[in-house]
Design an enzyme around this catalytic site. Sequence first.
Site, mmCIF file in Angstrom:
data_model
loop_
_atom_site.group_PDB
_atom_site.id
_atom_site.type_symbol
_atom_site.label_atom_id
_atom_site.label_comp_id
_atom_site.label_asym_id
_atom_site.label_seq_id
_atom_site.Cartn_x
_atom_site.Cartn_y
_atom_site.Cartn_z
ATOM 1 C CG ASP A 65 -1.954 0.950 1.324
ATOM 2 O OD1 ASP A 65 -1.759 2.065 0.799
ATOM 3 O OD2 ASP A 65 -3.015 0.624 1.898
ATOM 4 C CG PHE A 95 3.772 5.722 -12.831
ATOM 5 C CD1 PHE A 95 3.458 6.373 -14.016
ATOM 6 C CD2 PHE A 95 5.080 5.302 -12.640
ATOM 7 C CE1 PHE A 95 4.414 6.611 -14.987
ATOM 8 C CE2 PHE A 95 6.056 5.539 -13.598
ATOM 9 C CZ PHE A 95 5.728 6.194 -14.779
ATOM 10 C CB ALA A 96 1.056 4.360 -6.653
ATOM 11 C CE1 TYR A 151 -6.048 11.711 -11.415
ATOM 12 C CE2 TYR A 151 -6.741 13.173 -13.191
ATOM 13 C CZ TYR A 151 -5.849 12.245 -12.673
ATOM 14 O OH TYR A 151 -4.757 11.868 -13.411
ATOM 15 C CG PHE A 195 -2.086 17.365 -22.451
ATOM 16 C CD1 PHE A 195 -0.956 17.754 -21.725
ATOM 17 C CD2 PHE A 195 -3.049 18.313 -22.700
ATOM 18 C CE1 PHE A 195 -0.791 19.062 -21.274
ATOM 19 C CE2 PHE A 195 -2.899 19.628 -22.256
ATOM 20 C CZ PHE A 195 -1.771 20.000 -21.550
ATOM 21 C CB ILE A 203 -20.834 11.881 -29.395
ATOM 22 C CG1 ILE A 203 -20.177 10.859 -30.329
ATOM 23 C CG2 ILE A 203 -20.160 13.247 -29.478
ATOM 24 C CD1 ILE A 203 -20.368 11.144 -31.797
ATOM 25 N N GLY A 212 -18.279 19.348 -16.589
ATOM 26 C CA GLY A 212 -16.861 19.607 -16.331
ATOM 27 C C GLY A 212 -15.949 19.396 -17.528
HETATM 28 N N1 UDP Z 1 -16.171 11.048 -24.549
HETATM 29 C C1 UDP Z 1 -17.326 10.792 -25.307
HETATM 30 N N2 UDP Z 1 -17.915 9.562 -25.165
HETATM 31 C C2 UDP Z 1 -17.437 8.596 -24.332
HETATM 32 C C3 UDP Z 1 -16.252 8.876 -23.578
HETATM 33 C C4 UDP Z 1 -15.649 10.115 -23.722
HETATM 34 O O1 UDP Z 1 -17.786 11.632 -26.064
HETATM 35 O O2 UDP Z 1 -18.043 7.522 -24.255
HETATM 36 C C5 UDP Z 1 -15.535 12.374 -24.677
HETATM 37 C C6 UDP Z 1 -15.358 13.085 -23.348
HETATM 38 O O3 UDP Z 1 -16.539 13.747 -22.963
HETATM 39 C C7 UDP Z 1 -14.196 14.021 -23.679
HETATM 40 C C8 UDP Z 1 -13.357 13.203 -24.666
HETATM 41 O O4 UDP Z 1 -14.239 12.190 -25.180
HETATM 42 O O5 UDP Z 1 -14.686 15.168 -24.345
HETATM 43 C C9 UDP Z 1 -12.176 12.537 -24.025
HETATM 44 O O6 UDP Z 1 -12.638 11.885 -22.869
HETATM 45 P P1 UDP Z 1 -11.744 10.916 -21.985
HETATM 46 O O7 UDP Z 1 -12.583 10.441 -20.847
HETATM 47 O O8 UDP Z 1 -11.108 9.886 -22.851
HETATM 48 O O9 UDP Z 1 -10.555 11.844 -21.461
HETATM 49 P P2 UDP Z 1 -10.576 13.200 -20.594
HETATM 50 O O10 UDP Z 1 -10.246 14.279 -21.577
HETATM 51 O O11 UDP Z 1 -11.887 13.351 -19.954
HETATM 52 O O12 UDP Z 1 -9.464 12.977 -19.619
#
Ligand code: UDP
Length: 315
Positions: free
Chosen positions: A49, A71-72, A139, A163, A200, A277
């Site tokens: 842990d 990384f944990a 997060y 990213f 989407i 968000g």
């Molecule tokens: N996204 C989407 N459909 C999905 C999952 C993700 O349209 O089923 C969109 C999400 O809202 C964001 C982009 O894809 O605009 C990348 O999302 P992801 O969760 O991969 O990474 P994030 O940028 O949130 O870390």
Amino acid sequence: MLLVTGGAGYIGSHATRALAAAGHDVVVYDDLSEGFSDAVLGKPLVVGDILDTEKLQKTLKDHAVDAVLHFAARCYVGESMQKPDLYWRVNRDGTRSLLKAMAGAGVGKLVFSSTCAVYGVPDSVPMHEDTPHRPLSVYGETKAAMEGEIADSDVEAVVFRYFNAAGASSDAVLGERHDPETHLIPLALMAARDGATLTINGDDYPTPDGTCVRDYIHVMDLADAHVAGVQRLLAGNSGLTANLGSGRGYSVLEIVEAVRRVTGRPLATQVGPRRPGDPPALYARAERAESELGWRPQFTDIQVIVEHAWRALRD
Ligand code: UDP
């Protein structure tokens, strides 16, 4: 000897493999809550842990560790909003525990996995390293706090702000295995594989095609950056904070197209509401990693990133 915390997870396992390929001895420390023991590919694994300071310190001493790659952490934006205490405990308190263990064992070099989520919605893109921190999620807040803990400590640190990590090892040995999966590329690939419909999350954003734009960076490129980062520290050089991105963004619809091309399957989509968000567009200015570390992403073609993810996709 290098210690990789979270080395059985998605990015940590790719980094562990790249470090070993570059000639480093590596020991992995992971609680296997999200990681998989088979992903360490035979490297020594200590199951523990991150809050267990004593065990960490003993591991650092027993293996004569020179530097740590951390990384944990818990890494789901949505989960962090539902379970904030878990995120503060594992992420911030876990980092405190690690720093204490490092101080106790006399280890002073650290490479840390941070995230562009510390920036939140930026005033402008591309985002540079001095873009103000305004995280939108717990997060992102905990990652910013982890950076703060490290900055306040005595360790020399290379802090990487990732990213959108994507892809998998090109030989398909390692891949992304999150449960539940929330990321766009694996979800789109699974939907294509299973004949399901991908939702989407909004198509009315102020972007060229109305869907969100993100900077997808290949996990093998991330792994290579960690090799360069730790080598910089081992050579006695100072730490730094650097974005790791490709510098270009792809929209959700561009990812959908790439998934259709790579899989050869008709991926069905439907437009749902915006995800709370979600900033419209995020992409990095990543020149610092190049000028300071000589790092530059090799896999910038989204088709290749998606192809590697597809080959490594498990049932
Ligand atoms: N996204 C989407 N459909 C999905 C999952 C993700 O349209 O089923 C969109 C999400 O809202 C964001 C982009 O894809 O605009 C990348 O999302 P992801 O969760 O991969 O990474 P994030 O940028 O949130 O870390």
